[in-house]
Design an enzyme around this catalytic site. Structure first.
Site, PDB file in Angstrom:
ATOM      1  N   ARG A 163       0.831  -1.208   0.000  1.00  0.00           N
ATOM      2  CA  ARG A 163       0.000   0.000   0.000  1.00  0.00           C
ATOM      3  C   ARG A 163       0.866   1.258   0.000  1.00  0.00           C
ATOM      4  NH1 ARG A 163      -2.059  -3.856  -0.946  1.00  0.00           N
ATOM      5  NH2 ARG A 163      -3.912  -4.840  -0.080  1.00  0.00           N
ATOM      6  N   SER A 237     -11.435  -0.921   3.272  1.00  0.00           N
ATOM      7  CA  SER A 237     -10.505  -1.321   4.327  1.00  0.00           C
ATOM      8  C   SER A 237      -9.829  -0.088   4.912  1.00  0.00           C
ATOM      9  CB  SER A 237      -9.452  -2.273   3.771  1.00  0.00           C
ATOM     10  OG  SER A 237     -10.055  -3.438   3.261  1.00  0.00           O
ATOM     11  N   GLU A 333      -4.832   2.678   6.418  1.00  0.00           N
ATOM     12  CA  GLU A 333      -4.588   2.631   4.977  1.00  0.00           C
ATOM     13  C   GLU A 333      -5.138   3.889   4.319  1.00  0.00           C
ATOM     14  OE1 GLU A 333      -6.286  -0.176   1.392  1.00  0.00           O
ATOM     15  OE2 GLU A 333      -5.626  -1.169   3.226  1.00  0.00           O
TER      16      GLU A 333
END
Length: 337
Positions: A163, A237, A333
């Protein structure tokens, strides 16, 4: 350029944040004109794509929001088993994946149904079900927001990580991605090993799935555990899956024999953040405005009437709770603005 624009339609959490200035970019020429005007040097600037991975912490963004909405998909090269496809930054990611699958091109199918736009995908190096964007990424074009020049970034230059990319750190705010080139395959083995893909296929009597069947299965799996952002605000998420040492994992495994895990780099283990959050008792928790989704603990949700700070406060409580129970500090995230 518009003034005092409500960004509620431009962020999937659905918060009412006001942009002092707002401009929509529909062509590369629009972007070059904006850069040459000198406006970007006068204001704090936020490049906004799909708004699916962003959290506005304040009610007002005291600067300029540049919304990228360029369109277009073209085949650059097709030979043998390979196809190189270019997509403009404003193209919808799920629609792009659907397009590639319909053509029989392998390489992005496990990334089906991830909300967002093409231009944001490399920044986050989006990933799901054992696949990451970098696996099919060839290169991208990006425009320097200072000079207006276009630069091509190779996979190596993007410095992709979990990520992560160079656009989230060293080059944050300096370049805007304008298009992405993908190297896809006409024939390739399917990746069925991650998550509950196999279980879903077995339950539906699919023994040897086609590319289309795998795509549809992943869409169904995601749809079953993620809220519809048109009904309940979320950014998908919210936390990254933490990567811990094998020694720390083995200690945890003695206490929690059924702890799910996946191998990462040598000597490291990835543990699902959603499992940690659920075990800490947060799944399904909610107050008046925000909460933790009852079907997937990794998803923080906005039921309406709340603010970004409500989500920030909830996220901090979850981080503290998980760290106290497992000794692991999970990281967001989502990008905070």
């Amino acid at each position: 350029m518009k003034t005092n624009v409500n960004l509620r339609p431009y962020n999937s959490f659905g918060f009412d944040a006001i942009a002092k200035y707002f401009v929509e970019i529909n062509t590369i020429d629009d972007l070059q004109t904006l850069i040459k005007s000198g406006v970007l040097r006068k204001h704090k600037t936020l490049i906004l794509s799909g708004g699916n991975n962003i959290l506005f912490q304040k009610d007002v963004f005291d600067g300029l929001v540049v919304y990228i909405n360029t369109k277009g998909i073209e085949i650059l090269r097709e030979d043998g088993n390979e196809v190189v496809v270019r997509a403009q930054a404003g193209e919808d990611w799920p629609e792009f994946v659907r397009f590639c699958v319909s053509k029989g091109w392998h390489g992005v199918e496990n990334l089906a149904y991830i909300p967002g736009k093409i231009g944001a995908a490399p920044i986050q190096n989006i990933g799901a079900y054992g696949m990451e964007l970098k696996d099919s990424f060839l290169q991208c074009e990006a425009m320097d927001l200072t000079a207006g020049d276009t630069k091509v970034f190779t996979k190596e230059e993007c410095r992709f990580g979990y990520r992560e990319s160079i656009f989230k750190h060293e080059l944050k705010g300096r370049f805007v991605i304008t298009s992405v080139d993908f190297l896809l395959k006409k024939n390739a083995p399917l990746n069925l090993e991650y998550g509950n893909i196999k279980a879903y296929l077995e339950q539906n009597g699919i023994e040897n799935p086609s590319l289309q069947q795998l795509h549809d299965a992943i869409c169904a799996i995601r749809d079953a555990k993620l809220p519809d952002v048109k009904q309940i605000g979320s950014a998908g998420s919210f936390f990254k899956n933490p990567v811990i040492s094998i020694e720390q994992f083995e200690d945890l495994q003695q206490q929690y024999p059924n702890i799910p895990h996946y191998p990462d780099t040598e000597g490291m283990v990835k543990v699902p953040a959603g499992w940690l959050i659920e075990q800490a008792g947060w799944k399904g928790w909610r107050d008046e405005h925000v909460g933790v989704y009852d079907k997937q603990a990794l998803v923080l949700v906005h039921y309406g009437g709340g603010t970004g700070l409500d989500i920030v406060e909830l996220a901090h409580k979850i981080q503290d709770s998980v760290e106290k129970k497992f000794g692991i500090r999970i990281s967001p995230e989502v990008n905070f603005v």
